[in-house]
Motif scaffolding. Sequence first.
Motif, PDB file in Angstrom:
ATOM      1  N   ARG A 163      11.525   8.551  22.124  1.00  0.00           N
ATOM      2  CA  ARG A 163      11.281   8.117  20.740  1.00  0.00           C
ATOM      3  C   ARG A 163      11.492   6.612  20.610  1.00  0.00           C
ATOM      4  N   VAL A 164      12.304   6.050  21.512  1.00  0.00           N
ATOM      5  CA  VAL A 164      12.518   4.592  21.495  1.00  0.00           C
ATOM      6  C   VAL A 164      11.216   3.882  21.868  1.00  0.00           C
ATOM      7  N   ALA A 165      10.543   4.395  22.912  1.00  0.00           N
ATOM      8  CA  ALA A 165       9.271   3.783  23.334  1.00  0.00           C
ATOM      9  C   ALA A 165       8.239   3.893  22.218  1.00  0.00           C
ATOM     10  N   ARG A 166       8.211   5.057  21.577  1.00  0.00           N
ATOM     11  CA  ARG A 166       7.199   5.278  20.532  1.00  0.00           C
ATOM     12  C   ARG A 166       7.420   4.301  19.359  1.00  0.00           C
ATOM     13  N   SER A 167       8.651   4.171  18.912  1.00  0.00           N
ATOM     14  CA  SER A 167       8.894   3.255  17.787  1.00  0.00           C
ATOM     15  C   SER A 167       8.637   1.807  18.204  1.00  0.00           C
ATOM     16  N   ASN A 168       9.022   1.461  19.429  1.00  0.00           N
ATOM     17  CA  ASN A 168       8.765   0.088  19.882  1.00  0.00           C
ATOM     18  C   ASN A 168       7.274  -0.177  20.060  1.00  0.00           C
ATOM     19  N   ALA A 169       6.540   0.839  20.495  1.00  0.00           N
ATOM     20  CA  ALA A 169       5.091   0.654  20.671  1.00  0.00           C
ATOM     21  C   ALA A 169       4.396   0.461  19.325  1.00  0.00           C
ATOM     22  N   LEU A 170       5.036   0.941  18.250  1.00  0.00           N
ATOM     23  CA  LEU A 170       4.491   0.689  16.911  1.00  0.00           C
ATOM     24  C   LEU A 170       4.933  -0.671  16.380  1.00  0.00           C
ATOM     25  N   LEU A 171       6.194  -1.015  16.661  1.00  0.00           N
ATOM     26  CA  LEU A 171       6.741  -2.233  16.033  1.00  0.00           C
ATOM     27  C   LEU A 171       6.354  -3.522  16.764  1.00  0.00           C
ATOM     28  N   LEU A 172       6.564  -3.563  18.068  1.00  0.00           N
ATOM     29  CA  LEU A 172       6.469  -4.859  18.767  1.00  0.00           C
ATOM     30  C   LEU A 172       5.057  -5.472  18.711  1.00  0.00           C
ATOM     31  N   PRO A 173       3.980  -4.665  18.830  1.00  0.00           N
ATOM     32  CA  PRO A 173       2.656  -5.282  18.673  1.00  0.00           C
ATOM     33  C   PRO A 173       2.425  -5.825  17.254  1.00  0.00           C
ATOM     34  N   ARG A 174       3.043  -5.192  16.265  1.00  0.00           N
ATOM     35  CA  ARG A 174       2.908  -5.734  14.895  1.00  0.00           C
ATOM     36  C   ARG A 174       3.544  -7.106  14.798  1.00  0.00           C
ATOM     37  N   LEU A 175       4.510  -7.374  15.679  1.00  0.00           N
ATOM     38  CA  LEU A 175       5.187  -8.673  15.658  1.00  0.00           C
ATOM     39  C   LEU A 175       4.544  -9.631  16.662  1.00  0.00           C
ATOM     40  N   GLY A 176       3.421  -9.200  17.242  1.00  0.00           N
ATOM     41  CA  GLY A 176       2.653 -10.116  18.089  1.00  0.00           C
ATOM     42  C   GLY A 176       2.917 -10.019  19.584  1.00  0.00           C
ATOM     43  N   ALA A 177       3.686  -9.018  20.022  1.00  0.00           N
ATOM     44  CA  ALA A 177       3.965  -8.890  21.456  1.00  0.00           C
ATOM     45  C   ALA A 177       2.897  -8.038  22.138  1.00  0.00           C
TER      46      ALA A 177
END
Length: 294
Positions: A163-177
């Motif tokens: 679930r950590v990967a899933r939330s990060n895969a949603l968040l980090l690209p929104r922040l430009g990564a």
Amino acid sequence: MDLLSIDSLGDAEIADILDRAEMYFTGNRGRRGTERLHGRIVFNVFYENSTRTAMSFATAAHRLGASAISLSVERSSVAKGETLEDTARTLNAMRPDALVIRHRENGAPAAVAMIMDAPVINAGDGTNEHPTQALLDAATIRRRLGRIEGLKIAICGDIRHSRVARSNALLLPRLGAEVRLAGPPELMPDGVPPISIDEAIAGADVVMMLRVQRERLEDELGDAPGEYLARYGLTSQRLATASPEAVVMHPGPMNRGVEIEDRIADDPERSLITLQVEMGVAVRMACLELLIGS
Ligand code: ASP
């Protein structure tokens, strides 16, 4: 407002949480609490084991002047067969100001949020999401590297159950990564283009390693001792192919010698693992303030 998924948050709310967290991080280091949530009550209801998340939500509540009350699920009426919905109705009748829940089933926090009047925060549901972990990861990266935009972030290991990967895969690209997900083929979710761990780590600015969630595996991996580390883990040789300034992260709990070599986990220069925990309190303060204050 509830915090069930990264998608529950707008861009302005994400920016607000990260900025507030940075402010609280500094305050916490100076042992400066606030009374912004004085008199408020936060319920912590964890149906799955937790060290970091449970303690940091409780600490965050206290640092804001609120009280955190934990239900010990194994000694509660859940053991007498009470349903999740009835437990939620019971807790709602006590009028808490927020409820933090971790549950083994995907979607359980959303089901509870339908019943609760107070904001519900998802502290990890099955293999679905763990939004406050992703927020604390983002805040930690930004604190250490000064930005998120343009970074190459490798997330490696048991992606299927994380679930950590899933939330990060949603968040980090929104922040430009740029997020690169890689793991053993049997631990990759369907539909994610497979790249090797070596490809993911090459040139990465951040390498985030994940635990193999053996408790969620139907079949044993059947790996011999040391095999997982050699094939898929973060070794010094692999880390040497990342950016020279690359930092290492892990949401914990770590399986030392499995997904990560001991000396990398303990490297005071490159490992951000303790900083993640420290930032976790600040991020949860920011989330509680945003949700209870709104
Ligand atoms: N602590 C994280 C979680 O609850 C990661 C893990 O358990 O491996 O999802």
